[in-house]
Write an enzyme that holds these catalytic residues in place. Structure first.
Site, PDB file in Angstrom:
ATOM      1  N   TRP A 103       0.827  -1.217   0.000  1.00 11.64           N
ATOM      2  CA  TRP A 103       0.000   0.000   0.000  1.00 11.64           C
ATOM      3  C   TRP A 103       0.853   1.255   0.000  1.00 11.64           C
ATOM      4  O   TRP A 103       0.513   2.239  -0.663  1.00 11.64           O
ATOM      5  CB  TRP A 103      -0.998  -0.002   1.163  1.00 11.64           C
ATOM      6  CG  TRP A 103      -2.118  -0.965   0.913  1.00 11.64           C
ATOM      7  CD1 TRP A 103      -2.416  -2.086   1.624  1.00 11.64           C
ATOM      8  CD2 TRP A 103      -3.084  -0.903  -0.159  1.00 11.64           C
ATOM      9  NE1 TRP A 103      -3.501  -2.728   1.064  1.00 11.64           N
ATOM     10  CE2 TRP A 103      -3.927  -2.033  -0.017  1.00 11.64           C
ATOM     11  CE3 TRP A 103      -3.311  -0.029  -1.207  1.00 11.64           C
ATOM     12  CZ2 TRP A 103      -4.987  -2.299  -0.897  1.00 11.64           C
ATOM     13  CZ3 TRP A 103      -4.367  -0.286  -2.091  1.00 11.64           C
ATOM     14  CH2 TRP A 103      -5.188  -1.401  -1.929  1.00 11.64           C
ATOM     15  N   ASP A 173      -1.802   6.598   6.447  1.00  9.27           N
ATOM     16  CA  ASP A 173      -2.875   5.800   5.856  1.00  9.27           C
ATOM     17  C   ASP A 173      -3.254   4.725   6.878  1.00  9.27           C
ATOM     18  O   ASP A 173      -2.638   3.682   6.952  1.00  9.27           O
ATOM     19  CB  ASP A 173      -2.384   5.163   4.552  1.00  9.27           C
ATOM     20  CG  ASP A 173      -3.401   4.183   3.962  1.00  9.27           C
ATOM     21  OD1 ASP A 173      -4.495   4.015   4.548  1.00  9.27           O
ATOM     22  OD2 ASP A 173      -3.090   3.589   2.915  1.00  9.27           O
ATOM     23  N   LYS A 197     -12.342  -1.771   6.270  1.00  8.46           N
ATOM     24  CA  LYS A 197     -11.435  -2.692   6.957  1.00  8.46           C
ATOM     25  C   LYS A 197     -11.894  -2.821   8.406  1.00  8.46           C
ATOM     26  O   LYS A 197     -12.741  -3.621   8.731  1.00  8.46           O
ATOM     27  CB  LYS A 197      -9.990  -2.187   6.860  1.00  8.46           C
ATOM     28  CG  LYS A 197      -9.546  -1.842   5.448  1.00  8.46           C
ATOM     29  CD  LYS A 197      -9.136  -3.050   4.636  1.00  8.46           C
ATOM     30  CE  LYS A 197      -9.026  -2.786   3.148  1.00  8.46           C
ATOM     31  NZ  LYS A 197      -7.959  -1.918   2.722  1.00  8.46           N
TER      32      LYS A 197
HETATM   33  C1  PLP Z   1      -7.455  -1.343   1.539  1.00  4.25           C
HETATM   34  C2  PLP Z   1      -6.386  -0.323   1.681  1.00  4.25           C
HETATM   35  C3  PLP Z   1      -6.282   0.771   0.806  1.00  4.25           C
HETATM   36  C4  PLP Z   1      -7.182   0.950  -0.394  1.00  4.25           C
HETATM   37  O1  PLP Z   1      -8.456   1.230  -0.033  1.00  4.25           O
HETATM   38  P1  PLP Z   1      -9.600   1.539  -1.113  1.00  4.25           P
HETATM   39  O2  PLP Z   1     -10.681   2.051  -0.252  1.00  4.25           O
HETATM   40  O3  PLP Z   1      -9.895   0.264  -1.809  1.00  4.25           O
HETATM   41  O4  PLP Z   1      -9.082   2.573  -2.035  1.00  4.25           O
HETATM   42  C5  PLP Z   1      -5.286   1.692   1.031  1.00  4.25           C
HETATM   43  N1  PLP Z   1      -4.444   1.568   2.061  1.00  4.25           N
HETATM   44  C6  PLP Z   1      -4.508   0.539   2.923  1.00  4.25           C
HETATM   45  C7  PLP Z   1      -3.536   0.462   4.060  1.00  4.25           C
HETATM   46  C8  PLP Z   1      -5.485  -0.430   2.765  1.00  4.25           C
HETATM   47  O5  PLP Z   1      -5.547  -1.458   3.625  1.00  4.25           O
END
Ligand code: PLP
Length: 361
Positions: A103, A173, A197
């Site tokens: 990511w 993030d 998540k």
């Molecule tokens: C799942 C995830 C993303 C991407 O998320 P989307 O909502 O599908 O764009 C980005 N960063 C991390 C750490 C993730 O787990």
């Protein structure tokens, strides 16, 4: 009663109490005679929901008053672009990025479209994988910001410490770790997280941003990519994903009822420790992340004999344990054990893994 434990990385398991409440309110939300999905996002009842959701989130995370909370569509991946578009200026288009996995790399690739990325640190490729200490980082004191990924959802690598970046805003993030434990919001300039998540359903992204970082974006930035537009319109510039906003609000309220984030932290630590301890002592399964940076949320593991992967996944499925396959980019297995996964789910997984290794080990 539900029939399976869902170990998916996202969209992920939701608390049963939340699903039951959503079900009970489906046909008549707040005496409206309608479902929440059919109600105007500008109505008084929905405005109440928005305000309560933000108040609960602020209480759970102890968010200082000089931070704004934005509820946006577009997923965390949108933030990969919004962060540079809004934090870069004509005078300064350089940022530091920490690469700890898949990511982070995606965030880096996107930022490169708008400015200069300095790779201040990268995770070792050797096993066990380990996050380099900050003393080894090459930070630029004039960077517009430092970006990192506190929990790498795919690789199962997590920071158990917060980088110190002085006056340079720290951007995180937190898609797969937000609300799993208390955090010191004031250490960050921006925290963003997709809701699919650790909150559950997909479609909404939380952005917690220090007020002074909300400023004019780079020229030609599309309207919906400007934090200032969302801030001025209280996240209602255009029609938001109302149902997911509602579900997220139910999850926040559930977390408060569970006792808050200190309690969640204890539960999450216990679940993760049990699973790693079992894996390490099994002589059959392995996890290749250094114990200092193993994720509490996403636990990747593998079997020496890769030919057994499909059998493992099929038999797990029969046992009521679903979505245990690793991300398509890395293979193997992965158990995502977010807030909504009860300890019994992890114990059930361990029991199955023991049974499987007895049969095939
Ligand atoms: C799942 C995830 C993303 C991407 O998320 P989307 O909502 O599908 O764009 C980005 N960063 C991390 C750490 C993730 O787990």
């Amino acid at each position: 009663m539900r029939k399976v434990y869902n170990f998916s990385a996202g969209p992920a398991m939701l608390p049963e109490a939340v699903l039951q409440q959503a079900q009970a309110e489906m046909l008549d939300w707040q005496n409206s005679g309608m479902s929440v999905m059919e109600i105007s996002h500008r109505s008084a009842t929905f405005t109440n929901l928005i305000e309560q959701a933000e108040a609960d989130l602020r209480e759970l995370l102890n968010i200082p008053y000089f931070y704004k909370v934005l509820f946006l569509a577009g997923g965390a991946s949108n933030q990969f672009a919004m962060v540079p578009l809004n934090l870069f200026s004509e005078e300064n288009k350089t940022a530091d990025y920490i690469d700890t996995g898949i990511w982070s790399k995606k965030a880096i690739e996107e930022a490169k479209r708008y400015g200069q990325v300095n790779l201040a640190a990268s995770i070792s490729r050797e096993k066990p994988q380990q996050i380099p200490p900050q003393t080894d980082w090459d930070l630029n004191p004039n960077a517009a910001y430092v970006h990192y990924t506190p929990n790498e959802t795919i690789d199962g690598i997590e920071f158990h410490w917060v980088p110190k970046t002085g006056d340079v805003p720290l951007v995180a993030d937190m898609s797969s770790t937000i609300l799993s434990r208390p955090i010191d919001i004031s250490a960050y300039g921006i925290i963003y997280a997709g809701t699919q998540k650790n909150i559950g359903a997909s479609g909404l992204t939380l952005v917690i941003i220090r007020e002074d970082l909300i400023k004019q974006a780079l020229p030609n930035t599309p309207t919906l990519y400007q934090y200032i537009v969302h801030d001025q319109n209280k996240s209602l510039y255009n029609t938001p994903p109302t149902f997911i906003w509602y579900l997220s609000a139910l999850v926040f309220s559930w977390l408060k009822q569970e006792g808050g984030l200190q309690i969640m932290a204890e539960k999450n630590r216990l679940k993760a420790n049990k699973l790693y301890e079992f894996i390490d002592n099994s002589g059959f399964y392995r996890n290749d992340v250094h114990p200092s940076c193993r994720s509490w949320m996403n636990v990747p593991f593998s079997i020496e004999n890769q030919d057994l992967n499909d059998t493992f996944l099929q038999e797990a499925e029969n046992y009521g344990l679903t979505y245990l396959s690793g991300h398509r980019l890395v293979g193997g297995m992965r158990a995502s054990i977010y807030n909504a996964m009860p300890l019994e789910g992890v114990e059930s997984l361990i029991q199955f893994m023991q049974h499987f290794s007895n049969l095939y080990g």
